[in-house]
Each structure stands twice: as C-alpha cells, then as structure tokens.
Design a protein around this motif. Structure first.
Motif, PDB file in Angstrom:
ATOM      1  N   SER A   1     -24.023   0.246  16.453  1.00 50.21           N
ATOM      2  CA  SER A   1     -25.026   1.272  16.160  1.00 50.21           C
ATOM      3  C   SER A   1     -25.114   1.531  14.660  1.00 50.21           C
ATOM      4  CB  SER A   1     -24.680   2.574  16.874  1.00 50.21           C
ATOM      5  OG  SER A   1     -23.525   3.157  16.304  1.00 50.21           O
ATOM      6  N   LYS A   2     -26.254   2.051  14.237  1.00 49.11           N
ATOM      7  CA  LYS A   2     -26.419   2.433  12.837  1.00 49.11           C
ATOM      8  C   LYS A   2     -25.442   3.541  12.465  1.00 49.11           C
ATOM      9  CE  LYS A   2     -31.371   1.372  12.449  1.00 49.11           C
ATOM     10  NZ  LYS A   2     -32.722   1.950  12.187  1.00 49.11           N
ATOM     11  N   THR A   3     -25.190   4.439  13.411  1.00 51.53           N
ATOM     12  CA  THR A   3     -24.261   5.546  13.167  1.00 51.53           C
ATOM     13  C   THR A   3     -22.874   5.027  12.800  1.00 51.53           C
ATOM     14  OG1 THR A   3     -25.467   6.906  14.763  1.00 51.53           O
ATOM     15  CG2 THR A   3     -23.259   7.632  14.162  1.00 51.53           C
ATOM     16  N   ALA A   4     -22.412   4.014  13.538  1.00 54.01           N
ATOM     17  CA  ALA A   4     -21.072   3.471  13.298  1.00 54.01           C
ATOM     18  C   ALA A   4     -20.975   2.795  11.935  1.00 54.01           C
ATOM     19  CB  ALA A   4     -20.706   2.485  14.409  1.00 54.01           C
ATOM     20  N   ILE A   5     -21.960   1.966  11.593  1.00 53.21           N
ATOM     21  CA  ILE A   5     -21.869   1.240  10.325  1.00 53.21           C
ATOM     22  C   ILE A   5     -22.040   2.188   9.133  1.00 53.21           C
ATOM     23  CG2 ILE A   5     -22.562  -0.978  11.302  1.00 53.21           C
ATOM     24  CD1 ILE A   5     -25.355  -0.523  10.065  1.00 53.21           C
TER      25      ILE A   5
ATOM     26  N   SER B   1     -29.021   4.815  17.485  1.00 57.14           N
ATOM     27  CA  SER B   1     -29.937   3.676  17.553  1.00 57.14           C
ATOM     28  C   SER B   1     -29.266   2.399  17.074  1.00 57.14           C
ATOM     29  CB  SER B   1     -31.176   3.960  16.695  1.00 57.14           C
ATOM     30  OG  SER B   1     -30.815   4.148  15.335  1.00 57.14           O
ATOM     31  N   LYS B   2     -29.782   1.276  17.558  1.00 53.07           N
ATOM     32  CA  LYS B   2     -29.292  -0.044  17.151  1.00 53.07           C
ATOM     33  C   LYS B   2     -30.241  -0.659  16.121  1.00 53.07           C
ATOM     34  CE  LYS B   2     -25.727   0.090  19.882  1.00 53.07           C
ATOM     35  NZ  LYS B   2     -25.443  -0.857  20.951  1.00 53.07           N
ATOM     36  N   VAL B   3     -29.780  -1.724  15.492  1.00 53.10           N
ATOM     37  CA  VAL B   3     -30.547  -2.391  14.444  1.00 53.10           C
ATOM     38  C   VAL B   3     -31.467  -3.430  15.072  1.00 53.10           C
ATOM     39  CG1 VAL B   3     -30.416  -3.797  12.348  1.00 53.10           C
ATOM     40  CG2 VAL B   3     -28.681  -2.041  12.795  1.00 53.10           C
TER      41      VAL B   3
ATOM     42  N   ALA C   1     -30.288   9.286   0.570  1.00 53.21           N
ATOM     43  CA  ALA C   1     -30.119   7.896   0.099  1.00 53.21           C
ATOM     44  C   ALA C   1     -29.381   7.057   1.132  1.00 53.21           C
ATOM     45  CB  ALA C   1     -29.362   7.894  -1.232  1.00 53.21           C
ATOM     46  N   THR C   2     -28.341   7.635   1.732  1.00 52.29           N
ATOM     47  CA  THR C   2     -27.573   6.879   2.722  1.00 52.29           C
ATOM     48  C   THR C   2     -28.359   6.671   4.015  1.00 52.29           C
ATOM     49  OG1 THR C   2     -26.488   8.960   3.354  1.00 52.29           O
ATOM     50  CG2 THR C   2     -25.307   7.535   1.821  1.00 52.29           C
ATOM     51  N   ALA C   3     -29.146   7.668   4.406  1.00 50.16           N
ATOM     52  CA  ALA C   3     -29.994   7.509   5.593  1.00 50.16           C
ATOM     53  C   ALA C   3     -31.000   6.386   5.370  1.00 50.16           C
ATOM     54  CB  ALA C   3     -30.720   8.808   5.910  1.00 50.16           C
ATOM     55  N   GLY C   4     -31.609   6.362   4.188  1.00 51.66           N
ATOM     56  CA  GLY C   4     -32.586   5.324   3.881  1.00 51.66           C
ATOM     57  C   GLY C   4     -31.987   3.940   3.815  1.00 51.66           C
ATOM     58  N   SER C   5     -30.708   3.831   3.464  1.00 54.76           N
ATOM     59  CA  SER C   5     -30.081   2.520   3.312  1.00 54.76           C
ATOM     60  C   SER C   5     -30.008   1.758   4.631  1.00 54.76           C
ATOM     61  CB  SER C   5     -28.673   2.669   2.728  1.00 54.76           C
ATOM     62  OG  SER C   5     -27.784   3.248   3.678  1.00 54.76           O
ATOM     63  N   VAL C   6     -29.942   2.482   5.758  1.00 56.12           N
ATOM     64  CA  VAL C   6     -29.894   1.817   7.072  1.00 56.12           C
ATOM     65  C   VAL C   6     -31.121   2.178   7.921  1.00 56.12           C
ATOM     66  CG1 VAL C   6     -27.390   1.600   7.135  1.00 56.12           C
ATOM     67  CG2 VAL C   6     -28.455   3.674   8.037  1.00 56.12           C
ATOM     68  N   LEU C   7     -32.153   2.728   7.275  1.00 55.09           N
ATOM     69  CA  LEU C   7     -33.419   3.078   7.941  1.00 55.09           C
ATOM     70  C   LEU C   7     -33.170   4.038   9.120  1.00 55.09           C
ATOM     71  CD1 LEU C   7     -34.933  -0.532   7.968  1.00 55.09           C
ATOM     72  CD2 LEU C   7     -35.283   1.257   6.259  1.00 55.09           C
ATOM     73  N   MET C   8     -32.410   5.074   8.853  1.00 54.81           N
ATOM     74  CA  MET C   8     -32.054   6.057   9.878  1.00 54.81           C
ATOM     75  C   MET C   8     -32.926   7.304   9.712  1.00 54.81           C
ATOM     76  SD  MET C   8     -28.324   7.860  10.547  1.00 54.81           S
ATOM     77  CE  MET C   8     -27.532   6.374  11.167  1.00 54.81           C
ATOM     78  N   ASN C   9     -33.415   7.871  10.821  1.00 56.55           N
ATOM     79  CA  ASN C   9     -34.253   9.058  10.712  1.00 56.55           C
ATOM     80  C   ASN C   9     -33.412  10.314  10.460  1.00 56.55           C
ATOM     81  OD1 ASN C   9     -33.430  10.337  13.260  1.00 56.55           O
ATOM     82  ND2 ASN C   9     -34.639   8.770  14.300  1.00 56.55           N
ATOM     83  N   PHE C  10     -34.086  11.383  10.088  1.00 59.48           N
ATOM     84  CA  PHE C  10     -33.427  12.622   9.660  1.00 59.48           C
ATOM     85  C   PHE C  10     -32.535  13.201  10.758  1.00 59.48           C
ATOM     86  CE2 PHE C  10     -33.274  17.239   9.066  1.00 59.48           C
ATOM     87  CZ  PHE C  10     -32.880  17.340   7.741  1.00 59.48           C
TER      88      PHE C  10
ATOM     89  N   GLU D   1     -31.101  11.804  13.374  1.00 62.50           N
ATOM     90  CA  GLU D   1     -29.906  10.995  13.652  1.00 62.50           C
ATOM     91  C   GLU D   1     -28.899  11.116  12.517  1.00 62.50           C
ATOM     92  OE1 GLU D   1     -28.709   6.486  15.183  1.00 62.50           O
ATOM     93  OE2 GLU D   1     -30.771   6.924  14.573  1.00 62.50           O
ATOM     94  N   ARG D   2     -29.414  11.194  11.289  1.00 60.32           N
ATOM     95  CA  ARG D   2     -28.514  11.358  10.126  1.00 60.32           C
ATOM     96  C   ARG D   2     -27.780  12.691  10.187  1.00 60.32           C
ATOM     97  NH1 ARG D   2     -25.177  11.784   7.178  1.00 60.32           N
ATOM     98  NH2 ARG D   2     -24.937  11.250   4.969  1.00 60.32           N
ATOM     99  N   LEU D   3     -28.439  13.730  10.658  1.00 66.15           N
ATOM    100  CA  LEU D   3     -27.801  15.044  10.792  1.00 66.15           C
ATOM    101  C   LEU D   3     -26.578  14.988  11.710  1.00 66.15           C
ATOM    102  CD1 LEU D   3     -30.711  17.641  11.137  1.00 66.15           C
ATOM    103  CD2 LEU D   3     -29.036  17.504   9.279  1.00 66.15           C
ATOM    104  N   LYS D   4     -26.674  14.191  12.776  1.00 64.89           N
ATOM    105  CA  LYS D   4     -25.584  14.113  13.757  1.00 64.89           C
ATOM    106  C   LYS D   4     -24.320  13.480  13.180  1.00 64.89           C
ATOM    107  CE  LYS D   4     -28.776  13.826  17.676  1.00 64.89           C
ATOM    108  NZ  LYS D   4     -29.315  12.961  18.778  1.00 64.89           N
ATOM    109  N   LEU D   5     -24.458  12.820  12.043  1.00 65.44           N
ATOM    110  CA  LEU D   5     -23.305  12.158  11.420  1.00 65.44           C
ATOM    111  C   LEU D   5     -22.462  13.133  10.589  1.00 65.44           C
ATOM    112  CD1 LEU D   5     -22.163   9.265  11.286  1.00 65.44           C
ATOM    113  CD2 LEU D   5     -23.451   8.943   9.171  1.00 65.44           C
ATOM    114  N   ILE D   6     -23.030  14.282  10.212  1.00 67.25           N
ATOM    115  CA  ILE D   6     -22.366  15.222   9.308  1.00 67.25           C
ATOM    116  C   ILE D   6     -20.977  15.651   9.785  1.00 67.25           C
ATOM    117  CG2 ILE D   6     -22.486  17.578   8.376  1.00 67.25           C
ATOM    118  CD1 ILE D   6     -25.437  17.139   7.874  1.00 67.25           C
TER     119      ILE D   6
END
Length: 422
Positions: A138-142, A203-205, A381-390, A392-397
C-alpha cells in the motif's frame, strides 16, 4: 535594554503565529507578525518590541550562515544524481523481499548525509512506487517507511535543525549528530514494525502512477558517497583530534570534493545555485523564528513553564523534549520547531543544570514528534510524492507521530533519565 514581556503576550503572539500558519500565511510572515503582536500585547512599546525581535533574529545569524553553506553539499548531492544513486544502491543491496526496510534505510541515509527530509522522501518515492506496484504494497506502508527513515536520519545529520540546536547550546555539530544515533535506530525499528502492519491498508499503486526514469546516468555509489564522507570526516576532526573545522567550511568542502570526484565540476555553479535556492527558504524561515524567539525568551513564559514543571513534580530536563514537541507542532517544521525551542529555552535549561548536549539532543528529538502536521509543507510534499490524497495522508499522522515519539522517549531516557554519554 532590559524589557520583560508578559507571559500572556508571548502566548498570544505564539497562538497568532500558529493561526496565521494554518491560514496559509507564509510562515516567516506569520512568525514575525506573531512576534510583533506578542510584544505589544505583552506591554512593550513599538521600539522595544522591534529591538527584541531584532535581538532574537541576530542570535540565529550564525546558524543561518552555516545553513547557507550547507547548500553546496545539498545541491551537489541532489542535482548530480548522487542522492538517487545512493538510494537505488541501498534498495538493490537489501532487496525487494525486505522492501519496506530498504526504503526506510535509504531515506534515513539520504537524510543523514545532508539531504532535506522532504527532498529525501521525494528522491526515494519513484523507487518506492515501482517496488510497491510489484510487491502489492500500500501507499500508506511505503510512505510511512520513507517518513520514519527520514525522521531517523534527520536527527543525526548536518541539516539545518541540527545546526540550529548545536548553535543555541554551544556544542559541536558532530556531538549533536552522534547523540541522535541510538534514538534513530529505535525510530527505524518502530517504523519497520508499523509499516509492515500497514501493507494492506490504504490504496495501492497503479501502473500509471509509476514514474519512468528519464535515462539520467547516475554516478556509482562509491563516487556518490564521497561528498558526505568527506564532510563527516572533517566535522569529526574536532572530537577526535581537537582540530576545529567549522561546518561553514566542512559542508561546502565536502560538496566540492564530491563534485570533483564525480567529474561534475563543470556543473558546480548549477549545483550551488540549486542548493542555495533550497536553503534560502529555510534561512529566511529561521530569521522569522528568531524574531518570535526574541519575544518569548524575554517574556514570563519561560518562568511559567518552569513553575508548571515544579508544580507537576517533573524533573527540569522534561522541558527540553516538551518544548521541542510543542514548537514543532506550532510550526509544523523540525527546523523551525528545534530552532525556536532551543533559542528560547537553552539558557533556562543550562541554568537548571541540564548539560548542553543533553538539552540539544532532547529538544532535537522532540521536534520530530509533530513536525508533519497539515499546516506545514512536509505533509503536502510527502503526500504528493506518492500521489496520495489528503484524507488518506491524514490517517498516517498517528503512525508517524508514534515514530517521532519513540525517538524523543529514547533520547530523553539516554540524556535525561540516565545521563549517558555526558
């Protein structure tokens, strides 16, 4: 001029700066505006407030000059392809079966040798996306693997935050870098454990999200690593042989030697301009943090925090990691958070009997805990590096906060509780 701003004024100034940053005002203007309002509300006149702000900014000038010098090394590493070569070599050596660990190690090493943490993530991201597509990660893991590795590398690197805290406490840059090694290893382990748990979450790549290489011929790993090795050797001369090579010299010398051995000297001016562009934004940001630090350090807020620690029965050293955590949350930046916290509280911590290296290490580690909040550029910047939406990026915090908290706890145990290596 002995001017004392009220604690209330300092708090209002800090809160205003945070609100302005949240409202997308450029951080340097938000910090300057907060400092001005804080001084005036705190009882200082306009000339007195300006003098306090100027004094705070002047105190950060030595760090700013060294950070600008670091632009030579950063520019060479990034623009020559050395950073990408180091990352690719590490991932290939470790292998895709341990992909998450490889990504974390690659980002950690890039950050540790002087690449900005967000730039390191962006550099490793194309490799990470390709691996994730093949291994069904998953994008979250990487992304967590890269961010956690970046946080680990960030506390043992000649980056702006390390320079800022070493200047504030009057300790050598090499010592602060070394103080981050054990906490960084702890952060790396937690990163890998958490990332493994997230391989199927999020999400997956897709194939169309994989970046195709542009055919750039990268230098070999052994040539690419020369620049940071030369820099580290020069900085290590002080603790090893008492030969002082200032970072203002060591950082650009490392970059120049690296460019020379890679056969890239004809492009050195391009590298330097690129590095300067990357560092100039940080330098300006630190001047803004200096103005706010000038107000806070001449306010009753320091005494208020010390009294609060006494009331709670906590040891004095707790002020170091807590101030790093709080200021990194306020600015959503490791560099700004570490710079403000160390500039404001270094004198107080030293007066309370906390060793300079201990205070620098704990503030620095604390500044990694909440530096990724959405009002800062790192989050986006980090969200954009793996094309992750806002969303999903919030859930990584919470996960990246746990990595930073691990680093801060280990640093506090080493330098606060057990007082090792002091």
């Amino acid at each position: 001029m002995d001017v004392q701003v009220s604690a209330l004024g300092a708090i209002i100034g800090l809160v205003l700066a945070i609100v302005l940053i949240f409202r997308k005002v450029p951080p340097v203007y938000a910090l300057v505006g907060g400092a001005m309002v804080g001084g005036l509300v705190g009882g200082a006149s306009v000339p007195e407030t300006v003098d306090l702000m100027m004094g705070g900014a002047q105190g950060i000038i030595p760090a700013v000059l060294r950070i600008l010098a670091a632009g030579v090394l950063a520019g060479v590493l990034i623009e020559s392809g050395a950073a990408a070569s180091i990352a690719e070599s590490i991932v290939k050596k470790i292998g895709e079966k341990k992909a998450l660990f490889a990504l974390a190690i690659a980002t950690m090493i890039l950050t540790a040798v002087g690449v900005f943490v967000d730039v390191a993530v962006i550099t490793v991201a194309p490799i990470a996306l390709a691996i994730a597509s093949r291994a069904n990660l998953s994008k979250t893991a990487i992304l967590l693997a890269m961010i956690g590795g970046g946080k680990a590398g960030n506390i043992m690197s000649p980056n702006p935050n390390t320079i800022a805290v070493s200047e504030a406490f009057g300790v050598s840059l090499t010592s602060v870098m070394a103080a981050g090694i054990i906490p960084a290893v702890g952060g790396l382990i937690v990163t890998y454990v958490l990332a493994k748990r997230l391989v199927n979450k999020g999400s997956k790549v897709s194939l169309d999200e994989i970046t195709q290489t542009d055919g750039q011929k990268l230098p070999s790993f052994w040539l690419a690593i020369i620049a940071p090795l030369v820099t580290i050797v020069l900085l290590a001369l002080r603790p090893l042989f008492d030969i002082v090579i200032d970072p203002m010299l060591a950082l650009p010398i490392g970059g120049l030697v690296g460019a020379l051995v890679m056969g890239k000297m004809t492009s050195i001016n391009t590298f330097i301009v690129s590095g300067l562009n990357k560092m100039s934004g940080v330098a300006v940001l630190l001047l803004g943090t200096g103005t706010l630090a000038g107000i806070i350090s001449n306010s009753g807020l320091r005494n208020l925090l010390i009294d609060g620690i006494d009331v709670l029965g906590l040891p004095a050293y707790v002020l170091a990691p807590v101030s790093g955590i709080f200021m990194s949350a306020a600015t959503a930046s490791t560099t700004a958070g570490a710079a403000v916290a160390s500039s404001v509280f270094s004198t107080t911590l030293l007066e309370l009997g906390v060793a300079g290296l201990a205070g620098a290490a704990m503030i620095h580690a604390g500044a990694t805990v909440l530096d990724h909040l959405p009002h800062g550029s790192f989050f986006h910047a980090t969200a954009g590096s793996v094309l992750m939406n806002f969303q999903e990026r919030l859930k990584l915090i919470p996960y990246e906060s746990l990595v930073g908290l691990t680093i801060a706890i280990i640093s506090t145990l080493i330098f606060g509780v057990f007082k090792l290596f002091l």
